[in-house]
Structure formats: structure tokens, C-alpha cells
Write a protein that holds these residues in place. Sequence first.
Motif, PDB file in Angstrom:
ATOM      1  N   ALA A  44       0.824  -1.208   0.000  1.00 47.91           N
ATOM      2  CA  ALA A  44       0.000   0.000   0.000  1.00 47.91           C
ATOM      3  C   ALA A  44       0.858   1.259   0.000  1.00 47.91           C
ATOM      4  O   ALA A  44       0.408   2.320  -0.447  1.00 47.91           O
ATOM      5  CB  ALA A  44      -0.933  -0.002   1.208  1.00 47.91           C
ATOM      6  N   SER A  45       2.090   1.160   0.475  1.00 46.48           N
ATOM      7  CA  SER A  45       2.999   2.315   0.514  1.00 46.48           C
ATOM      8  C   SER A  45       3.496   2.708  -0.880  1.00 46.48           C
ATOM      9  O   SER A  45       4.117   3.757  -1.042  1.00 46.48           O
ATOM     10  CB  SER A  45       4.217   1.983   1.393  1.00 46.48           C
ATOM     11  N   PRO A 113      -0.556 -19.113   9.071  1.00 50.34           N
ATOM     12  CA  PRO A 113       0.491 -18.391   8.338  1.00 50.34           C
ATOM     13  C   PRO A 113       1.372 -17.555   9.261  1.00 50.34           C
ATOM     14  O   PRO A 113       0.955 -17.162  10.359  1.00 50.34           O
ATOM     15  CB  PRO A 113      -0.318 -17.481   7.406  1.00 50.34           C
ATOM     16  N   ASP A 114       2.602 -17.314   8.819  1.00 47.69           N
ATOM     17  CA  ASP A 114       3.452 -16.289   9.427  1.00 47.69           C
ATOM     18  C   ASP A 114       3.193 -15.000   8.656  1.00 47.69           C
ATOM     19  O   ASP A 114       3.381 -14.956   7.443  1.00 47.69           O
ATOM     20  CB  ASP A 114       4.936 -16.661   9.311  1.00 47.69           C
ATOM     21  N   GLY A 115       2.779 -13.947   9.336  1.00 45.31           N
ATOM     22  CA  GLY A 115       2.496 -12.692   8.659  1.00 45.31           C
ATOM     23  C   GLY A 115       3.750 -12.071   8.061  1.00 45.31           C
ATOM     24  O   GLY A 115       4.883 -12.416   8.432  1.00 45.31           O
ATOM     25  N   ILE A 116       3.555 -11.156   7.134  1.00 42.42           N
ATOM     26  CA  ILE A 116       4.689 -10.400   6.591  1.00 42.42           C
ATOM     27  C   ILE A 116       5.498  -9.830   7.755  1.00 42.42           C
ATOM     28  O   ILE A 116       4.949  -9.299   8.718  1.00 42.42           O
ATOM     29  CB  ILE A 116       4.204  -9.248   5.698  1.00 42.42           C
ATOM     30  N   GLY A 117       6.826  -9.942   7.678  1.00 46.97           N
ATOM     31  CA  GLY A 117       7.692  -9.395   8.715  1.00 46.97           C
ATOM     32  C   GLY A 117       7.830 -10.267   9.940  1.00 46.97           C
ATOM     33  O   GLY A 117       8.462  -9.864  10.921  1.00 46.97           O
ATOM     34  N   HIS A 118       7.265 -11.470   9.908  1.00 47.60           N
ATOM     35  CA  HIS A 118       7.214 -12.329  11.087  1.00 47.60           C
ATOM     36  C   HIS A 118       7.653 -13.751  10.764  1.00 47.60           C
ATOM     37  O   HIS A 118       7.520 -14.220   9.629  1.00 47.60           O
ATOM     38  CB  HIS A 118       5.792 -12.373  11.649  1.00 47.60           C
ATOM     39  N   GLY A 119       8.142 -14.451  11.787  1.00 50.65           N
ATOM     40  CA  GLY A 119       8.467 -15.860  11.655  1.00 50.65           C
ATOM     41  C   GLY A 119       9.423 -16.136  10.519  1.00 50.65           C
ATOM     42  O   GLY A 119      10.473 -15.504  10.383  1.00 50.65           O
ATOM     43  N   LYS A 120       9.040 -17.071   9.649  1.00 49.75           N
ATOM     44  CA  LYS A 120       9.866 -17.445   8.505  1.00 49.75           C
ATOM     45  C   LYS A 120       9.416 -16.782   7.210  1.00 49.75           C
ATOM     46  O   LYS A 120       9.912 -17.120   6.135  1.00 49.75           O
ATOM     47  CB  LYS A 120       9.864 -18.969   8.343  1.00 49.75           C
ATOM     48  N   TYR A 135       5.419  -2.238   5.443  1.00 44.65           N
ATOM     49  CA  TYR A 135       4.153  -2.964   5.327  1.00 44.65           C
ATOM     50  C   TYR A 135       3.172  -2.510   6.407  1.00 44.65           C
ATOM     51  O   TYR A 135       3.559  -1.983   7.459  1.00 44.65           O
ATOM     52  CB  TYR A 135       4.387  -4.474   5.407  1.00 44.65           C
ATOM     53  N   GLY A 136       1.899  -2.717   6.142  1.00 45.46           N
ATOM     54  CA  GLY A 136       0.849  -2.410   7.098  1.00 45.46           C
ATOM     55  C   GLY A 136      -0.078  -3.602   7.252  1.00 45.46           C
ATOM     56  O   GLY A 136       0.106  -4.645   6.615  1.00 45.46           O
ATOM     57  N   TYR A 137      -1.090  -3.450   8.085  1.00 42.92           N
ATOM     58  CA  TYR A 137      -2.016  -4.547   8.320  1.00 42.92           C
ATOM     59  C   TYR A 137      -2.805  -4.912   7.065  1.00 42.92           C
ATOM     60  O   TYR A 137      -3.128  -6.074   6.838  1.00 42.92           O
ATOM     61  CB  TYR A 137      -2.975  -4.191   9.458  1.00 42.92           C
ATOM     62  N   ILE A 138      -3.128  -3.918   6.241  1.00 45.39           N
ATOM     63  CA  ILE A 138      -3.847  -4.210   4.999  1.00 45.39           C
ATOM     64  C   ILE A 138      -2.993  -5.109   4.109  1.00 45.39           C
ATOM     65  O   ILE A 138      -3.489  -6.084   3.518  1.00 45.39           O
ATOM     66  CB  ILE A 138      -4.218  -2.922   4.250  1.00 45.39           C
ATOM     67  N   ASP A 139      -1.701  -4.802   4.010  1.00 44.99           N
ATOM     68  CA  ASP A 139      -0.793  -5.647   3.229  1.00 44.99           C
ATOM     69  C   ASP A 139      -0.769  -7.066   3.782  1.00 44.99           C
ATOM     70  O   ASP A 139      -0.762  -8.047   3.026  1.00 44.99           O
ATOM     71  CB  ASP A 139       0.633  -5.082   3.255  1.00 44.99           C
ATOM     72  N   MET A 140      -0.746  -7.187   5.086  1.00 39.88           N
ATOM     73  CA  MET A 140      -0.661  -8.501   5.715  1.00 39.88           C
ATOM     74  C   MET A 140      -1.907  -9.332   5.409  1.00 39.88           C
ATOM     75  O   MET A 140      -1.819 -10.526   5.095  1.00 39.88           O
ATOM     76  CB  MET A 140      -0.461  -8.352   7.221  1.00 39.88           C
ATOM     77  N   VAL A 141      -3.069  -8.699   5.484  1.00 42.81           N
ATOM     78  CA  VAL A 141      -4.311  -9.405   5.189  1.00 42.81           C
ATOM     79  C   VAL A 141      -4.377  -9.807   3.719  1.00 42.81           C
ATOM     80  O   VAL A 141      -4.781 -10.933   3.385  1.00 42.81           O
ATOM     81  CB  VAL A 141      -5.532  -8.538   5.570  1.00 42.81           C
ATOM     82  N   GLN A 142      -3.965  -8.914   2.834  1.00 39.36           N
ATOM     83  CA  GLN A 142      -4.019  -9.235   1.414  1.00 39.36           C
ATOM     84  C   GLN A 142      -3.051 -10.364   1.069  1.00 39.36           C
ATOM     85  O   GLN A 142      -3.345 -11.206   0.214  1.00 39.36           O
ATOM     86  CB  GLN A 142      -3.718  -7.995   0.564  1.00 39.36           C
ATOM     87  N   ALA A 143      -1.896 -10.409   1.727  1.00 43.13           N
ATOM     88  CA  ALA A 143      -0.959 -11.516   1.501  1.00 43.13           C
ATOM     89  C   ALA A 143      -1.545 -12.833   2.005  1.00 43.13           C
ATOM     90  O   ALA A 143      -1.374 -13.892   1.381  1.00 43.13           O
ATOM     91  CB  ALA A 143       0.373 -11.229   2.178  1.00 43.13           C
ATOM     92  N   GLN A 144      -2.242 -12.801   3.141  1.00 45.25           N
ATOM     93  CA  GLN A 144      -2.908 -13.991   3.653  1.00 45.25           C
ATOM     94  C   GLN A 144      -3.985 -14.469   2.681  1.00 45.25           C
ATOM     95  O   GLN A 144      -4.127 -15.681   2.442  1.00 45.25           O
ATOM     96  CB  GLN A 144      -3.524 -13.699   5.029  1.00 45.25           C
ATOM     97  N   ARG A 285      -0.227   1.156  11.901  1.00 44.90           N
ATOM     98  CA  ARG A 285      -0.635   2.530  11.597  1.00 44.90           C
ATOM     99  C   ARG A 285      -1.876   2.591  10.704  1.00 44.90           C
ATOM    100  O   ARG A 285      -2.651   3.558  10.774  1.00 44.90           O
ATOM    101  CB  ARG A 285       0.516   3.288  10.921  1.00 44.90           C
ATOM    102  N   ASP A 286      -2.092   1.581   9.832  1.00 41.30           N
ATOM    103  CA  ASP A 286      -3.228   1.655   8.909  1.00 41.30           C
ATOM    104  C   ASP A 286      -4.417   0.822   9.386  1.00 41.30           C
ATOM    105  O   ASP A 286      -5.368   0.613   8.635  1.00 41.30           O
ATOM    106  CB  ASP A 286      -2.807   1.222   7.496  1.00 41.30           C
ATOM    107  N   TYR A 287      -4.370   0.367  10.625  1.00 42.70           N
ATOM    108  CA  TYR A 287      -5.476  -0.451  11.137  1.00 42.70           C
ATOM    109  C   TYR A 287      -6.675   0.415  11.488  1.00 42.70           C
ATOM    110  O   TYR A 287      -6.589   1.280  12.372  1.00 42.70           O
ATOM    111  CB  TYR A 287      -5.033  -1.231  12.373  1.00 42.70           C
ATOM    112  N   ASP A 288      -7.769   0.218  10.812  1.00 46.21           N
ATOM    113  CA  ASP A 288      -9.006   0.935  11.123  1.00 46.21           C
ATOM    114  C   ASP A 288     -10.184   0.214  10.466  1.00 46.21           C
ATOM    115  O   ASP A 288     -10.602   0.559   9.354  1.00 46.21           O
ATOM    116  CB  ASP A 288      -8.946   2.381  10.652  1.00 46.21           C
TER     117      ASP A 288
END
Length: 364
Positions: A44-45, A113-120, A135-144, A285-288
Motif C-alpha cells: 500500500a505504501s 500463516p506467518d504474517g509479513i515481517g514475522h516468523g519465517k 508494510y501495514g495490516y492491509i498488506d498482511m491481510v491481502q498476503a494472507q 498505523r493503517d489499522y481501522d
Amino acid sequence: MLDKIMRRIFTAAFLFVAAIGAARAADYPPPTEGDYIIRNFKFASGESLPELRIHYRTLGKIEKDAQGKTRNTVLIMHGTTGSGAQFIRPEFAGELFGKDQALDATKFFIVLPDGIGHGKSSKPSDGMHAKFPRYGYIDMVQAQYRLLTDGLGVNHARLVMGTSMGGMHTWLWGGLHPEFMDALLPLASLPTQISGRNRGWRRIVIDAIRNDPSWNKGEYPAAAGQPPSLRTAAEMLWFMSSNPVLRQKEATTLAKTDEVLDKFVDQIVKTDDANDVLYALEASRDYDPGPNLEKIRAPLLAINSADDLINPPELGILEREIKRVPHGRAMVIPLSDKTRGHGSHTIAVLWKDQLSILLKESEH
């Protein structure tokens, strides 16, 4: 980091749960691990990665109905700086994934899943450091979503749920993909923008790292160890992650408190990375989910605990906002000798009966 903290807290306090869960562990199959590579992932950035790696664990097998719709998939999302591995433990998997339990892995296809920026999954400490995309939460959800649909062939979920950050992701899932799931279970989260004390403690950690000369704009040499500001992050998280009663029991004197805190912080500094922690906290920061609450179609049960310092019930936010969810309801687990503050989200014995009710209510 927050979920790593929970693991350490539970080790001593929940030996009886571990013993029961260990006996049940053989009832569910071991997880299968894999990586899904998303090509040219756009954040999203405006930044992008040629290859975004999403690591995941699965238990069980996909089942599809006569129309080819997946009916038994359960997505479970972890908290800040945690990973899907955190759920393979007696107090969670041992209470949920066994035969005839609420999420029986012989009946459900469970995705962790391991979210973006997390785990492996792809993260700053892999080598890009502070040049890693913001990355933001929207990115993480879209990757999931991409992992499930493109990577695993899932076109519908029986249940989407998560703990802490994963709970916040659950709220986002409901608004962004309202027809995708039969039920939603956000744990230890609020359906509103990060603000107040919740934003405050995150900002304290973010500022401590970014203003630390040793952080060196993310380019601290590995040989020199982690920047001192990672200790500040660990100290803040020790403060926020449990409830006052438990903290007082484990640290009854000034000297004992210093001993407990030092041990806790030292463990964090050995295992975590300042860039990963910084990015993980800034991602909120983008969680809403607020603007999309009315769009949520599936039955949703939000569960928080009364002793959660990060999402305190006295704010009244959960009770107010749940009214906007068409098929939503909320409950707050009372303080007891079994609750663990914010970490109550991973003690499934506290809420698994409510999960069973939600699954029953959302059957088709």
C-alpha cells in the motif's frame, strides 16, 4: 515479541494445562510447513518486492463440496512478532485440534500463516533491514488472502480467527472479504483505530528504536549485537503484557522485580531483532476496521478479557462498536486465576466453549 512474551509467561504458570494438553497432542496430526512466493507484491505504501515469501503451517486436508467450494478451512492468525508456530502448544492446539475437539484437525483444514515481517516469512532482518518495504495490516491481510486463494486453492473459509494483531486482522478480513467466511472470531482486539494508551506504548518503543544512535538507521552491525533500545522495547512489553496481580506474585520485592525483569529482557534481546520489532509495531498505523463494520456479513464473536491492559474493557469501545456488526456479539472474560491479561487469548480453555457455539450457529 508480544507473543514470545506470552509463551514465557505461560511456561511456569500453566504446567497443569501443559500436562493435560501434552496427553492430547497425539490426537492431532503434526503440521506440514511450506512457503508460498508472491511475485511482484505491491504494498500500500507504493513499494514492492519481486518475491514476497509467506511461510505457513497446515493441519488436515481441504474438503470441497459438489460445487467445488471449500467448506472446512480455518485460518488462524498470530500476534505482533509471533508466528503460526505459537499455536502448536498444549494450551491452544491441545485444547482445540484433537479428535472431537472444536477444531478437530481430522475434519478441518487449519492454516497457520506467518504474517509479513514475522516468523519465517519475508522480514527486515533477512537482509534488507530498514530498506524493507513499509508494510501495514492491509498488506498482511491481502498476503494472507493470496496465500489461501492462489497458494492453497481455498475459495471459502469455515472460520477466520486470530489473537491480538491476528484479532485485528480478523476484523479487517470481515470487512474486506465479507463473503469469504462463515464465521469470525477476533480475540484480544478492538475494532477501532490504534489510539490512546495502545498507540502510546507502541510509539514509545518506536521512538526509542528510531532515536537510538546505535540503531544507525537500521544498519547496526550484527557483530555488535542489538541496539540498546531493544531492551526498552522488552521492558515496555513486560509492563503491558500481563495483569498486575500476576506481576506482583512473581515480583514481590524490589530486588525480585529487577531480577525477573532482567531475565525477561535478556531473553528478548537474544532472540528478537530491533528492525523486525520496529516494523511490526509501525505496521498497525493503517489499522481501522471502523468504516467497514456494517459490511461484515458472517456471524462474529469478539472475545476480550477483563484484565487486558492493551484492550481494557472500561473503554467501552467493544460494546459500542459491536452494535454496528449485523451478526456480531461480544463477551469479556472476567478476571480469574486462569486469565493472563492480554495473553488470555491463547488459553483456549477460557473460550473454547464459545467457539463451539459460534461454529454451531454458523453452520449451513
